[in-house]
Structure formats: C-alpha cells, structure tokens
Design a protein around this motif. Structure first.
Motif, PDB file in Angstrom:
ATOM      1  N   UNK A 237       0.634  -1.152  -0.001  1.00 43.06           N
ATOM      2  CA  UNK A 237      -0.191   0.034  -0.109  1.00 43.06           C
ATOM      3  C   UNK A 237       1.001   1.233   0.086  1.00 43.06           C
ATOM      4  N   UNK A 238       1.952   1.050   0.421  1.00 42.91           N
ATOM      5  CA  UNK A 238       3.207   2.285   0.481  1.00 42.91           C
ATOM      6  C   UNK A 238       3.649   2.436  -0.996  1.00 42.91           C
ATOM      7  N   UNK A 239       3.829   1.418  -1.735  1.00 43.48           N
ATOM      8  CA  UNK A 239       4.462   1.663  -3.006  1.00 43.48           C
ATOM      9  C   UNK A 239       3.599   2.217  -4.201  1.00 43.48           C
ATOM     10  N   UNK A 240       4.342   3.262  -4.603  1.00 44.54           N
ATOM     11  CA  UNK A 240       3.475   3.905  -5.924  1.00 44.54           C
ATOM     12  C   UNK A 240       3.771   3.127  -7.181  1.00 44.54           C
ATOM     13  N   UNK A 241       2.615   3.061  -8.172  1.00 41.50           N
ATOM     14  CA  UNK A 241       2.831   2.569  -9.287  1.00 41.50           C
ATOM     15  C   UNK A 241       3.680   3.172 -10.012  1.00 41.50           C
ATOM     16  N   UNK A 390      -3.776  11.473   1.070  1.00 43.80           N
ATOM     17  CA  UNK A 390      -2.476  12.052   1.315  1.00 43.80           C
ATOM     18  C   UNK A 390      -2.131  11.718   2.940  1.00 43.80           C
ATOM     19  N   UNK A 391      -3.089  11.384   3.734  1.00 42.17           N
ATOM     20  CA  UNK A 391      -2.888  11.078   4.922  1.00 42.17           C
ATOM     21  C   UNK A 391      -2.442   9.146   4.971  1.00 42.17           C
ATOM     22  N   UNK A 392      -2.440   8.597   3.957  1.00 42.53           N
ATOM     23  CA  UNK A 392      -2.311   7.165   3.961  1.00 42.53           C
ATOM     24  C   UNK A 392      -0.275   7.104   3.677  1.00 42.53           C
ATOM     25  N   UNK A 393      -0.195   6.001   3.726  1.00 45.38           N
ATOM     26  CA  UNK A 393       1.222   5.519   3.525  1.00 45.38           C
ATOM     27  C   UNK A 393       1.641   5.467   2.396  1.00 45.38           C
ATOM     28  N   UNK A 394       0.823   5.785   1.339  1.00 44.98           N
ATOM     29  CA  UNK A 394       1.358   5.697  -0.314  1.00 44.98           C
ATOM     30  C   UNK A 394       2.234   6.820  -0.608  1.00 44.98           C
ATOM     31  N   UNK A 395       3.359   6.281  -1.238  1.00 49.37           N
ATOM     32  CA  UNK A 395       4.530   7.232  -1.484  1.00 49.37           C
ATOM     33  C   UNK A 395       4.964   8.150  -0.484  1.00 49.37           C
ATOM     34  N   UNK A 396       4.802   7.800   0.822  1.00 57.83           N
ATOM     35  CA  UNK A 396       5.051   8.779   2.046  1.00 57.83           C
ATOM     36  C   UNK A 396       6.482   9.130   1.883  1.00 57.83           C
ATOM     37  N   UNK A 397       7.404   8.406   1.565  1.00 61.34           N
ATOM     38  CA  UNK A 397       8.724   8.886   1.420  1.00 61.34           C
ATOM     39  C   UNK A 397       9.496   8.533   0.405  1.00 61.34           C
ATOM     40  N   UNK A 398      10.632   9.359  -0.040  1.00 65.48           N
ATOM     41  CA  UNK A 398      11.054   9.231  -1.446  1.00 65.48           C
ATOM     42  C   UNK A 398      11.493   7.621  -1.461  1.00 65.48           C
ATOM     43  N   UNK A 399      11.994   7.228  -0.422  1.00 64.01           N
ATOM     44  CA  UNK A 399      12.674   5.701  -0.393  1.00 64.01           C
ATOM     45  C   UNK A 399      11.652   4.921  -1.028  1.00 64.01           C
TER      46      UNK A 399
END
Length: 457
Positions: A237-241, A390-399
């Motif tokens: 869920x944190x990893x952008x497509x 915006x408040x989810x973990x999706x693409x939260x960090x550049x990492x």
C-alpha cells in the motif's frame, strides 16, 4: 605469564632479627619464583593463608604474575560500569561508522542509568540523556570543555555507577535488560531498537570478560525473552505504481530550479533502486554509460548518510562510507533504462558536475540534504495525490521509489538473484522484505506454467 592451578602454600614463618618481629607467608604459583607477604602478627598471616587456601580448595585458578586468586585480582582491577562503558566506546570508535557510533552511544546511554547504586540525586531523564549520549559516550567531545551542568551529571554517574563485577549477578543483568526496553518517556521501545541495544549490551559484556572483569558473559545465564521483531516486509500500500511515480517526478520538476535539480535524483531511486544515501555521492565516474539511445549503466560505490557532525571524523554532517554491508571497495553495477539515461543526460547538460565530480547538489553547491529533498517530495505528493490519500502511507517517503523499482523488476519476471544483485540485497533479504510482491506474482507464474504444459498436447 598466565593462570595456573599449580599452587603451593607454605606454613607461616616468624622472621627474627628485626626490631619488631613479623610473620611471613610464602606461596608459589606455577613455575615463577615464590611470592611472599609480611605481616605484623602471625594471626594476620594465618588469616591471609586461610583466604588463599579457600580459593585453592574452590578450584580457583591463580594468576602466575601476581600470585593472586583470579577473583581477587578481578576485584582489584574492577572499574565502574560507567567507566567500562566509556572504555567500550573508545575500543569501538575508530573502526565504526558515524551511524554506528550513534547507535553505540544510544545503547550505553539507555542502560547506564539503570546500573546505579540508587537514584537519589539523579538528574531528570532529558538531562541524563544529554550528558550520556551527547558527551560521556561521544569520544569526539572528550577533548572539549564540558558544560558545568553536564559535568555535574557525569560526576554523579562516576560516584553512583555499580562496579562492572556486579553484573555477575543475574538479577542486575535482568534489570539492565528491562531498562533497554524503555524509551526516554518510559514508553516501550520498538522491538528492533530493543534487539539492537541488547546486541550491543551483549558485546560490551564480552569486552568485560576480555578485560578480566567478569569470568563469563552473564547474559548466557539469564532467561529473558526478546520481543518479536517487527515484520520487515514492504507494505504494497505504500509503494506507488510506475505511472504514479512518474507523475510525482513531473510534480518535482514543476517546483522551479530547486525541484528541477532533484528530478534525476529521485529518478535514480525509481529506475535503479538506489538508496538516497547512494545517490547523494553519485558522480562522473559513477555514470559508466549514458548512451543517446538504449540502456545505460551506473556504478554505485559510496554512501553519504547524514549522521551529524558530532559523530564523524571529518566534522561534516554526512559520513563517507562504502555500500551498505559491503567492503569499502565494493561496486554495484546497475543497468538503467532509457528513461533514467535521459534524466541523467539532461541533468548533466543543465548543471554539469560539482568541483568534486558530484552530479547532485543544492543551488549553492552543497550536499543534497534529506530535509531539503523531503520538503520537495512532500509538495509533489500533495499536488498529485487526491485528498483522501494524502494521510495514507502511499509514496510517503522518497525511499518508496526504490520499492517501486524492485517490485517492477519482480513483476517483470526478472530472476530474484539478478534483482537482489541490482538492489544491493542478499537473496534472503529480498525474499523476506519483498515477500508480498513475490507472492503476488503467483498468478502470472501459473499462467506461464499452464501455457508450457499445453504445448505438450
């Protein structure tokens, strides 16, 4: 000389011919000349002889050089835990990275307040942390003048610290282990933090055994369960497509000069699975091949992790090290797709190289800072993501762009060995961290197997 069980203790003899008669005790350890002690009275000499005999009857080894039982020699050499912790830091310092130094200091600053005689007069937790973490266990500051309030806290620990030999008591060790589970605000620390500090504490006790302050490592005799480690798996869920990641890079470039300087920086994470600390020092020599068409090749060899100037030998905020868990000379070659080649070529044409050969730098020419690129990333994310995400973990960090790269490689059918090699992982870590992405490929794998089986018909 070493230790021996070959000990002979003679009877006490009276020495004549002196103004005040005295009694002499003589004993031999190993093959060295006999040892002797002289006492004012025979009773005192007999008492000392009895002590040596008790140690011998216990089966205790004697030190050949001094003639003393090892337990007695340890008591004479004993130092406070506070001093031993500083000795341990000094022993580890030169061979440790800046980040490791901080971790060592954190562990010692956590356990030392627990290993005291009592807490009467102890400063408040924040003052204790400042004094121990920032000064007592930071070797770079040992030559500096210590502030008066910090010096007062450290003098308290010098007085109140338990002797290192006290850790032979399993209950003292248990108290220390329980202390490692708490944060400064008394909340329970993360399992990974506890495990890391426990490993350092274990190593400090091994050092105490090596220094002959303890007979063995008491941790081996304490039944204490470590917290279960937090799963290391990346949350999909944190990893952008790839499409969303590309949109985020466009939003970075739309932020003016500051953003445009960072598009290729983020691109190295998205298309080459590079860690931010590996991208910061990437330079001319690292761009092995950037052809006008087709795939290119970059070489990653150095990391510049921010540890703070108080912990580096150079006094710079970023520590210069080799690749993570690799030798200093190790190089990771990563083939890069045309998308990243184009970004890097554009960046070089637009900004050239820094005097030291680096690609990426701030407008003023400095090292790219986490706070700076993190702010640009947050703005891009706010522009691209809908409000409900915006408040989810999706693409939260550049990492998370690095996770996108690895997940794309796995989904494309690249074998795990190649993926691990390009990402700078072991295969075991790859399977553990990206387990969900590997499992998600089952359907595609089943389809390929079915297609192959149908060819037999």
């Amino acid at each position: 000389m070493g230790h021996t069980f070959d000990v002979k203790i003679w009877a006490v003899r009276q020495r004549a011919g002196v103004r005040q008669k005295s009694a002499e005790l003589r004993w031999r350890t190993g093959n060295v000349p006999p040892h002797s002690e002289t006492f004012r009275t025979k009773t005192l000499a007999d008492n000392r002889r009895a002590e040596l005999l008790v140690a011998l009857q216990r089966g205790e080894a004697f030190d050949e050089a001094t003639g003393l039982p090892l337990s007695e020699l340890r008591r004479l050499r004993d130092v406070s835990w506070y001093q031993h912790a500083r000795n341990y830091i000094e022993m580890k310092w030169d061979r440790s990275s800046a980040g490791t130094r901080r971790t060592l200091a954190e562990a010692m600053a956590t356990v030392t307040p627990v290993l005291v005689q009592d807490t009467k007069g102890m400063a408040d937790p924040q003052a204790v942390r400042t004094a121990l973490y920032g000064w007592a266990f930071n070797k770079r500051r040992w030559e500096e003048e210590t502030p008066a309030d910090v010096a007062a806290v450290l003098r308290w620990f010098e007085r109140k610290s338990l002797p290192t030999s006290a850790l032979a008591d399993r209950m003292v060790v248990r108290r220390a282990l329980d202390g490692l589970t708490r944060k400064l605000n008394s909340e329970t620390a993360a399992a990974s933090s506890i495990r890391r500090k426990r490993a350092i504490f274990h190593n400090a006790l091994v050092f105490a055994v090596d220094a002959d302050l303890l007979t063995d490592n008491p941790l081996q005799r304490v039944s204490w369960t470590l917290p279960e480690p937090v799963e290391e798996e990346v949350d999909p869920a944190s990893v952008p497509s790839p499409d969303l990641a590309a949109q985020l890079l466009d939003a970075v470039g739309a932020q003016g000069p500051r953003g445009r300087r960072l598009v290729a920086f983020f691109g190295c994470m998205l298309y080459a699975a590079a860690r931010p600390s590996e991208v910061i020092p990437l330079g001319r020599q690292g761009c092995r091949s950037l052809p006008r068409r087709g795939w290119g090749l970059i070489a990653l060899q150095e990391t510049r992790a921010r540890s703070g100037s108080a912990w580096t030998d150079s006094g710079e905020a970023h520590d210069r090290r080799g690749l993570k868990k690799r030798s200093r000379k190790a190089v990771r070659l990563v083939p890069v797709p045309p998308e990243l080649v184009a970004l890097l070529r554009w960046h070089i044409d637009a900004y050239g190289y820094a005097p030291d050969g680096r690609l990426f730098r701030t407008i003023r020419g400095g090292l790219v800072q986490e706070s700076g690129y993190g702010e640009v990333w947050a703005r891009a994310r706010a522009k691209v993501l809908p409000p409900e995400l915006l408040h989810t973990s999706l693409a939260k960090r550049p990492y998370d762009l690095r996770h996108t790269a690895v997940s794309v490689w796995l989904a494309s059918g690249v074998d795990p060995q190649t993926v691990a090699k390009r990402a700078g992982h072991s295969v075991a870590v790859l399977f553990r961290v990206y387990a969900k992405f590997i499992n998600d490929s089952d359907e595609a794998a089943n389809a390929r197997i079915s297609a192959r089986l149908r060819q037999r018909g």
